[in-house]
Design a protein around this motif. Structure first.
Motif, PDB file in Angstrom:
ATOM      1  N   THR A   1      24.128  -5.428  42.594  1.00 22.49           N
ATOM      2  CA  THR A   1      24.068  -4.185  41.829  1.00 22.49           C
ATOM      3  C   THR A   1      25.084  -4.208  40.699  1.00 22.49           C
ATOM      4  O   THR A   1      26.246  -4.543  40.911  1.00 22.49           O
ATOM      5  CB  THR A   1      24.339  -2.981  42.749  1.00 22.49           C
ATOM      6  OG1 THR A   1      23.256  -2.860  43.669  1.00 22.49           O
ATOM      7  CG2 THR A   1      24.455  -1.696  41.965  1.00 22.49           C
ATOM      8  N   ARG A   2      24.641  -3.864  39.522  1.00 18.54           N
ATOM      9  CA  ARG A   2      25.518  -3.723  38.370  1.00 18.54           C
ATOM     10  C   ARG A   2      25.309  -2.329  37.782  1.00 18.54           C
ATOM     11  O   ARG A   2      24.323  -2.080  37.104  1.00 18.54           O
ATOM     12  CB  ARG A   2      25.213  -4.785  37.306  1.00 18.54           C
ATOM     13  CG  ARG A   2      25.527  -6.216  37.746  1.00 18.54           C
ATOM     14  CD  ARG A   2      27.031  -6.450  37.883  1.00 18.54           C
ATOM     15  NE  ARG A   2      27.335  -7.830  38.253  1.00 18.54           N
ATOM     16  CZ  ARG A   2      27.508  -8.256  39.491  1.00 18.54           C
ATOM     17  NH1 ARG A   2      27.384  -7.405  40.506  1.00 18.54           N
ATOM     18  NH2 ARG A   2      27.793  -9.511  39.748  1.00 18.54           N
ATOM     19  N   PHE A   3      26.219  -1.423  38.118  1.00 18.50           N
ATOM     20  CA  PHE A   3      26.131  -0.038  37.631  1.00 18.50           C
ATOM     21  C   PHE A   3      24.764   0.569  37.950  1.00 18.50           C
ATOM     22  O   PHE A   3      24.146   1.229  37.127  1.00 18.50           O
ATOM     23  CB  PHE A   3      26.422   0.028  36.131  1.00 18.50           C
ATOM     24  CG  PHE A   3      27.774  -0.497  35.762  1.00 18.50           C
ATOM     25  CD1 PHE A   3      28.919   0.260  36.005  1.00 18.50           C
ATOM     26  CD2 PHE A   3      27.922  -1.747  35.182  1.00 18.50           C
ATOM     27  CE1 PHE A   3      30.176  -0.221  35.677  1.00 18.50           C
ATOM     28  CE2 PHE A   3      29.173  -2.234  34.857  1.00 18.50           C
ATOM     29  CZ  PHE A   3      30.302  -1.469  35.105  1.00 18.50           C
ATOM     30  N   GLY A   4      24.304   0.339  39.185  1.00 16.36           N
ATOM     31  CA  GLY A   4      23.043   0.926  39.620  1.00 16.36           C
ATOM     32  C   GLY A   4      21.808   0.242  39.095  1.00 16.36           C
ATOM     33  O   GLY A   4      20.708   0.800  39.159  1.00 16.36           O
ATOM     34  N   ASN A   5      21.963  -0.972  38.596  1.00 17.45           N
ATOM     35  CA  ASN A   5      20.827  -1.697  38.042  1.00 17.45           C
ATOM     36  C   ASN A   5      20.965  -3.175  38.377  1.00 17.45           C
ATOM     37  O   ASN A   5      21.996  -3.605  38.886  1.00 17.45           O
ATOM     38  CB  ASN A   5      20.766  -1.495  36.524  1.00 17.45           C
ATOM     39  CG  ASN A   5      19.358  -1.550  35.980  1.00 17.45           C
ATOM     40  OD1 ASN A   5      18.527  -2.308  36.463  1.00 17.45           O
ATOM     41  ND2 ASN A   5      19.091  -0.749  34.958  1.00 17.45           N
ATOM     42  N   MET A   6      19.935  -3.961  38.073  1.00 16.59           N
ATOM     43  CA  MET A   6      20.010  -5.394  38.322  1.00 16.59           C
ATOM     44  C   MET A   6      20.995  -6.048  37.360  1.00 16.59           C
ATOM     45  O   MET A   6      21.293  -5.518  36.284  1.00 16.59           O
ATOM     46  CB  MET A   6      18.628  -6.031  38.203  1.00 16.59           C
ATOM     47  CG  MET A   6      18.133  -6.241  36.787  1.00 16.59           C
ATOM     48  SD  MET A   6      16.502  -7.041  36.745  1.00 16.59           S
ATOM     49  CE  MET A   6      15.434  -5.611  36.818  1.00 16.59           C
ATOM     50  N   ALA A   7      21.498  -7.203  37.739  1.00 14.82           N
ATOM     51  CA  ALA A   7      22.430  -7.948  36.910  1.00 14.82           C
ATOM     52  C   ALA A   7      21.737  -8.470  35.649  1.00 14.82           C
ATOM     53  O   ALA A   7      20.547  -8.793  35.664  1.00 14.82           O
ATOM     54  CB  ALA A   7      23.024  -9.101  37.697  1.00 14.82           C
ATOM     55  N   ALA A   8      22.492  -8.570  34.566  1.00 20.26           N
ATOM     56  CA  ALA A   8      21.951  -8.972  33.270  1.00 20.26           C
ATOM     57  C   ALA A   8      21.233 -10.322  33.298  1.00 20.26           C
ATOM     58  O   ALA A   8      20.192 -10.463  32.641  1.00 20.26           O
ATOM     59  CB  ALA A   8      23.064  -8.979  32.221  1.00 20.26           C
ATOM     60  N   PRO A   9      21.726 -11.353  34.011  1.00 20.54           N
ATOM     61  CA  PRO A   9      21.005 -12.629  33.981  1.00 20.54           C
ATOM     62  C   PRO A   9      19.569 -12.535  34.502  1.00 20.54           C
ATOM     63  O   PRO A   9      18.664 -13.177  33.956  1.00 20.54           O
ATOM     64  CB  PRO A   9      21.862 -13.533  34.877  1.00 20.54           C
ATOM     65  CG  PRO A   9      23.239 -12.971  34.752  1.00 20.54           C
ATOM     66  CD  PRO A   9      23.021 -11.487  34.702  1.00 20.54           C
ATOM     67  N   LEU A  10      19.353 -11.733  35.537  1.00 21.72           N
ATOM     68  CA  LEU A  10      18.002 -11.581  36.067  1.00 21.72           C
ATOM     69  C   LEU A  10      17.129 -10.786  35.100  1.00 21.72           C
ATOM     70  O   LEU A  10      15.965 -11.131  34.858  1.00 21.72           O
ATOM     71  CB  LEU A  10      18.040 -10.905  37.436  1.00 21.72           C
ATOM     72  CG  LEU A  10      16.756 -10.989  38.245  1.00 21.72           C
ATOM     73  CD1 LEU A  10      16.357 -12.443  38.514  1.00 21.72           C
ATOM     74  CD2 LEU A  10      16.900 -10.236  39.552  1.00 21.72           C
ATOM     75  N   LYS A  11      17.696  -9.742  34.518  1.00 25.34           N
ATOM     76  CA  LYS A  11      16.954  -8.956  33.521  1.00 25.34           C
ATOM     77  C   LYS A  11      16.603  -9.815  32.308  1.00 25.34           C
ATOM     78  O   LYS A  11      15.491  -9.734  31.770  1.00 25.34           O
ATOM     79  CB  LYS A  11      17.810  -7.751  33.099  1.00 25.34           C
ATOM     80  CG  LYS A  11      17.202  -6.878  32.008  1.00 25.34           C
ATOM     81  CD  LYS A  11      15.969  -6.135  32.503  1.00 25.34           C
ATOM     82  CE  LYS A  11      15.611  -4.965  31.614  1.00 25.34           C
ATOM     83  NZ  LYS A  11      15.339  -5.308  30.218  1.00 25.34           N
TER      84      LYS A  11
END
Length: 201
Positions: free
Chosen positions: A82-92
């Protein structure tokens, strides 16, 4: 896709190892279903420094996922811390590069699930899982959670949600999954694999 080549792609990003450990248990759940194998893949880290380039093959751990491996899967289980309630940037970042797959409709009607890990109990597990579902819905995938027929959902004092498997690393930063968390990971992997087996006939 021939039945002997059907696989569920367990695709994750992990920084401290907890999400990777979850991926391994999910893959074990996939392998419990006859006629479906697991394929474990990760994505490279990204950097704000434009000159930073990762090798094509990581020095350790799972291989980096290719678009073809995503395109040809019979099912997908997607994991991120979790990154601030969202998926991590590399996966996005990886998912943002799959417009060719979206245009082809290659993932339409294939089952998918999501999983996550957080450092705190209320660190955004459910919002991360829900937002990870959004690009999969755009791809036309069939989202699968964990049903309450899994008794661990009612007894867990760690991670575990009906939206997908989760892990609470706690304030001690432990990366080892509890027995309940491991069981729910196995349940999720098995469920997605069972759906993949039915939907890809």
């Amino acid at each position: 896709m021939s039945t002997e080549n059907r696989y569920v792609l367990v695709l994750y990003y992990s920084r401290h190892g907890a999400t990777k450990e979850m991926a391994m248990h999910i893959a074990r759940g996939v392998e419990q279903v006859k006629g479906i194998r697991s394929m474990i893949r990760t994505v490279p880290a990204i950097s704000a420094t434009c000159e930073a380039v990762d090798e094509e093959i990581p020095s350790e751990g799972a291989l980096y996922c290719t678009n073809d491996e995503l395109k040809n899967c019979a099912g997908l289980v997607l994991g991120s811390p979790t990154r601030f309630g969202n998926m991590a940037a590399p996966l996005k970042y990886f998912l943002d590069g799959t417009s060719d797959i979206w245009l082809s409709g290659a993932l339409k009607d294939k089952p998918a699930g999501v999983f996550t890990s957080t450092g705190s109990l209320h660190g955004g597990q459910e919002s991360t899982l829900l937002t990870m579902m959004l690009p999969l819905l755009h791809h036309g995938m069939v989202i699968s959670g964990i049903p309450y027929s899994a008794p661990e959902l009612n007894t867990t004092t760690d991670g575990g949600t009906p939206y997908g498997a989760s892990h609470w690393a706690s304030d001690k930063k432990r990366s080892t999954l509890s027995n309940t968390e491991q069981t729910l990971c196995l349940t999720q992997g098995r469920r997605v694999a069972e759906l993949a087996s039915r939907l890809s006939r």
